[in-house]
Design a protein around this motif. Structure first.
Motif, PDB file in Angstrom:
ATOM      1  N   ALA A 268      -6.915 -12.021 -11.717  1.00  0.00           N
ATOM      2  CA  ALA A 268      -8.138 -12.431 -12.411  1.00  0.00           C
ATOM      3  C   ALA A 268      -8.043 -12.162 -13.904  1.00  0.00           C
ATOM      4  O   ALA A 268      -8.671 -12.853 -14.712  1.00  0.00           O
ATOM      5  CB  ALA A 268      -9.347 -11.706 -11.826  1.00  0.00           C
ATOM      6  N   GLY A 269      -7.218 -11.179 -14.279  1.00  0.00           N
ATOM      7  CA  GLY A 269      -7.117 -10.808 -15.679  1.00  0.00           C
ATOM      8  C   GLY A 269      -6.045 -11.542 -16.460  1.00  0.00           C
ATOM      9  O   GLY A 269      -5.910 -11.326 -17.662  1.00  0.00           O
ATOM     10  N   MET A 270      -5.290 -12.418 -15.790  1.00  0.00           N
ATOM     11  CA  MET A 270      -4.229 -13.161 -16.466  1.00  0.00           C
ATOM     12  C   MET A 270      -4.556 -14.655 -16.467  1.00  0.00           C
ATOM     13  O   MET A 270      -4.754 -15.242 -15.396  1.00  0.00           O
ATOM     14  CB  MET A 270      -2.883 -12.926 -15.781  1.00  0.00           C
ATOM     15  CG  MET A 270      -2.394 -11.492 -15.854  1.00  0.00           C
ATOM     16  SD  MET A 270      -0.759 -11.252 -15.073  1.00  0.00           S
ATOM     17  CE  MET A 270       0.295 -12.206 -16.195  1.00  0.00           C
TER      18      MET A 270
ATOM     19  N   ASN B 124      -2.415   5.704 -11.096  1.00  0.00           N
ATOM     20  CA  ASN B 124      -1.776   5.452 -12.391  1.00  0.00           C
ATOM     21  C   ASN B 124      -1.609   3.953 -12.624  1.00  0.00           C
ATOM     22  O   ASN B 124      -1.888   3.439 -13.717  1.00  0.00           O
ATOM     23  CB  ASN B 124      -0.403   6.124 -12.455  1.00  0.00           C
ATOM     24  CG  ASN B 124      -0.478   7.614 -12.717  1.00  0.00           C
ATOM     25  OD1 ASN B 124      -1.553   8.172 -12.883  1.00  0.00           O
ATOM     26  ND2 ASN B 124       0.673   8.263 -12.744  1.00  0.00           N
ATOM     27  N   TYR B 125      -1.123   3.273 -11.596  1.00  0.00           N
ATOM     28  CA  TYR B 125      -0.848   1.845 -11.751  1.00  0.00           C
ATOM     29  C   TYR B 125      -2.123   1.045 -11.983  1.00  0.00           C
ATOM     30  O   TYR B 125      -2.152   0.125 -12.811  1.00  0.00           O
ATOM     31  CB  TYR B 125      -0.105   1.323 -10.522  1.00  0.00           C
ATOM     32  CG  TYR B 125       0.217  -0.146 -10.610  1.00  0.00           C
ATOM     33  CD1 TYR B 125       1.009  -0.649 -11.651  1.00  0.00           C
ATOM     34  CD2 TYR B 125      -0.281  -1.045  -9.678  1.00  0.00           C
ATOM     35  CE1 TYR B 125       1.292  -2.001 -11.748  1.00  0.00           C
ATOM     36  CE2 TYR B 125       0.002  -2.399  -9.766  1.00  0.00           C
ATOM     37  CZ  TYR B 125       0.780  -2.866 -10.797  1.00  0.00           C
ATOM     38  OH  TYR B 125       1.052  -4.213 -10.902  1.00  0.00           O
ATOM     39  N   GLN B 126      -3.188   1.406 -11.287  1.00  0.00           N
ATOM     40  CA  GLN B 126      -4.448   0.691 -11.468  1.00  0.00           C
ATOM     41  C   GLN B 126      -4.930   0.784 -12.914  1.00  0.00           C
ATOM     42  O   GLN B 126      -5.541  -0.153 -13.431  1.00  0.00           O
ATOM     43  CB  GLN B 126      -5.509   1.252 -10.519  1.00  0.00           C
ATOM     44  CG  GLN B 126      -6.806   0.437 -10.516  1.00  0.00           C
ATOM     45  CD  GLN B 126      -7.707   0.830  -9.363  1.00  0.00           C
ATOM     46  OE1 GLN B 126      -7.622   1.924  -8.816  1.00  0.00           O
ATOM     47  NE2 GLN B 126      -8.583  -0.074  -8.967  1.00  0.00           N
TER      48      GLN B 126
ATOM     49  N   ASP C 270      -3.272  -6.819   2.335  1.00  0.00           N
ATOM     50  CA  ASP C 270      -4.250  -6.342   3.300  1.00  0.00           C
ATOM     51  C   ASP C 270      -5.378  -7.344   3.538  1.00  0.00           C
ATOM     52  O   ASP C 270      -6.406  -7.000   4.117  1.00  0.00           O
ATOM     53  CB  ASP C 270      -4.825  -4.990   2.852  1.00  0.00           C
ATOM     54  CG  ASP C 270      -5.400  -5.026   1.427  1.00  0.00           C
ATOM     55  OD1 ASP C 270      -5.279  -6.078   0.758  1.00  0.00           O
ATOM     56  OD2 ASP C 270      -5.951  -4.003   0.982  1.00  0.00           O
ATOM     57  N   THR C 271      -5.175  -8.586   3.130  1.00  0.00           N
ATOM     58  CA  THR C 271      -6.175  -9.624   3.384  1.00  0.00           C
ATOM     59  C   THR C 271      -6.249  -9.947   4.869  1.00  0.00           C
ATOM     60  O   THR C 271      -7.325 -10.195   5.419  1.00  0.00           O
ATOM     61  CB  THR C 271      -5.843 -10.902   2.591  1.00  0.00           C
ATOM     62  OG1 THR C 271      -5.792 -10.593   1.198  1.00  0.00           O
ATOM     63  CG2 THR C 271      -6.889 -11.981   2.815  1.00  0.00           C
TER      64      THR C 271
ATOM     65  N   GLU D 188      -5.160  -6.049  -2.119  1.00  0.00           N
ATOM     66  CA  GLU D 188      -6.205  -6.725  -2.901  1.00  0.00           C
ATOM     67  C   GLU D 188      -6.718  -5.837  -4.031  1.00  0.00           C
ATOM     68  O   GLU D 188      -7.154  -6.347  -5.067  1.00  0.00           O
ATOM     69  CB  GLU D 188      -7.355  -7.139  -1.992  1.00  0.00           C
ATOM     70  CG  GLU D 188      -7.025  -8.279  -1.049  1.00  0.00           C
ATOM     71  CD  GLU D 188      -8.248  -8.787  -0.316  1.00  0.00           C
ATOM     72  OE1 GLU D 188      -9.322  -8.130  -0.404  1.00  0.00           O
ATOM     73  OE2 GLU D 188      -8.146  -9.840   0.338  1.00  0.00           O
ATOM     74  N   ARG D 189      -6.667  -4.532  -3.840  1.00  0.00           N
ATOM     75  CA  ARG D 189      -7.107  -3.591  -4.878  1.00  0.00           C
ATOM     76  C   ARG D 189      -6.423  -3.879  -6.208  1.00  0.00           C
ATOM     77  O   ARG D 189      -7.030  -3.709  -7.276  1.00  0.00           O
ATOM     78  CB  ARG D 189      -6.792  -2.164  -4.422  1.00  0.00           C
ATOM     79  CG  ARG D 189      -7.007  -1.089  -5.473  1.00  0.00           C
ATOM     80  CD  ARG D 189      -6.547   0.262  -4.970  1.00  0.00           C
ATOM     81  NE  ARG D 189      -6.620   1.289  -6.005  1.00  0.00           N
ATOM     82  CZ  ARG D 189      -6.195   2.552  -5.839  1.00  0.00           C
ATOM     83  NH1 ARG D 189      -5.684   2.930  -4.688  1.00  0.00           N
ATOM     84  NH2 ARG D 189      -6.289   3.423  -6.834  1.00  0.00           N
TER      85      ARG D 189
END
Length: 222
Positions: free
Chosen positions: A125-127, A80-82, A140-141, A117-118
């Motif tokens: 990248a979108g902001m 949902n959040y993605q 999780d990097t 990272e997901r």
């Protein structure tokens, strides 16, 4: 007080740079509505936004990680959040001006978050806010998330800056623990999701700020 020898500033993401509570809450509340449960007001979700899926599921269903349905709910929440993570998320007021101030002083900046990272990479990248960020390190990097210092060390390595020349800013005690373990001066941000019962003074941060622009007072170059 002024931090000496600072070359870069690293930030936690949710609750420090961006207000993602509306989208986190929406993702969890959608799960309630789809099950025929009444919607909850955003004010219920906001205080636990910094706890991510764990906090949102706790608010929406009262289930903790030990509940047998928790893992399935967590995966549903992630899906949902993605799908909605840039729906209403925005920078906190004065964060853009604060970042501009860092750049004017010749300081690099980056992000170290426990968001995987997901989500962290496409979200940043979108902001446009993150166009000048030198790096984004997710939960999780590295093999260990905060409060382990590994993610902060990785960010410093990517930026080519010694850890002791970085300041870490966050709105959770684990951020301060991680920053101190990494050998970085630490700043506690109090303008995000902290509840009134939170004893920030007990965290042991080197500085506490009530407003993003307050950070510049500790970083002004001679």
């Amino acid at each position: 007080m002024r931090f000496a020898g600072v070359r870069a500033v690293l930030f936690d993401l949710d609750g420090t740079l961006i207000d993602s509570a509306p989208d986190l809450g929406y993702a969890a509340d959608l799960m309630r509505v789809q099950r025929g449960l009444p919607s909850l007001p955003m004010e219920r979700y906001r205080p636990l936004a910094g706890a991510g899926a764990r906090g949102m599921i706790q608010v929406a269903f009262g289930h903790g990680p030990d509940h047998p349905e928790f893992e399935a709910l967590r995966q549903e929440f992630f899906d949902n959040y993605q799908a909605c993570m840039t729906r209403s998320t925005r920078a906190f007021d004065e964060v853009p001006a604060m970042l501009d101030g860092l750049i004017r002083q010749g300081l690099a900046w980056g992000v170290v978050t426990n968001k995987s990272e997901r989500f962290a990479l496409p979200l940043t990248a979108g902001m446009p806010l993150f166009a000048t960020s030198a790096t984004v390190v997710g939960g999780d990097t590295t093999p260990h998330p905060k409060p382990h210092p590994a993610p902060l060390w990785e960010a410093a390595r990517r930026m080519g800056v010694p850890p002791e020349a970085c300041v870490y800013v966050g709105d959770d005690e684990r951020d301060i623990v991680a920053g101190k373990a990494a050998g970085m001066p630490t700043v506690a941000a109090c303008y995000g999701y902290l509840g009134v019962q939170t004893d920030v003074g007990a965290w042991g941060a080197d500085a506490v700020i009530e407003n993003p622009l307050d950070l510049l007072n500790f970083l002004q170059l001679p």
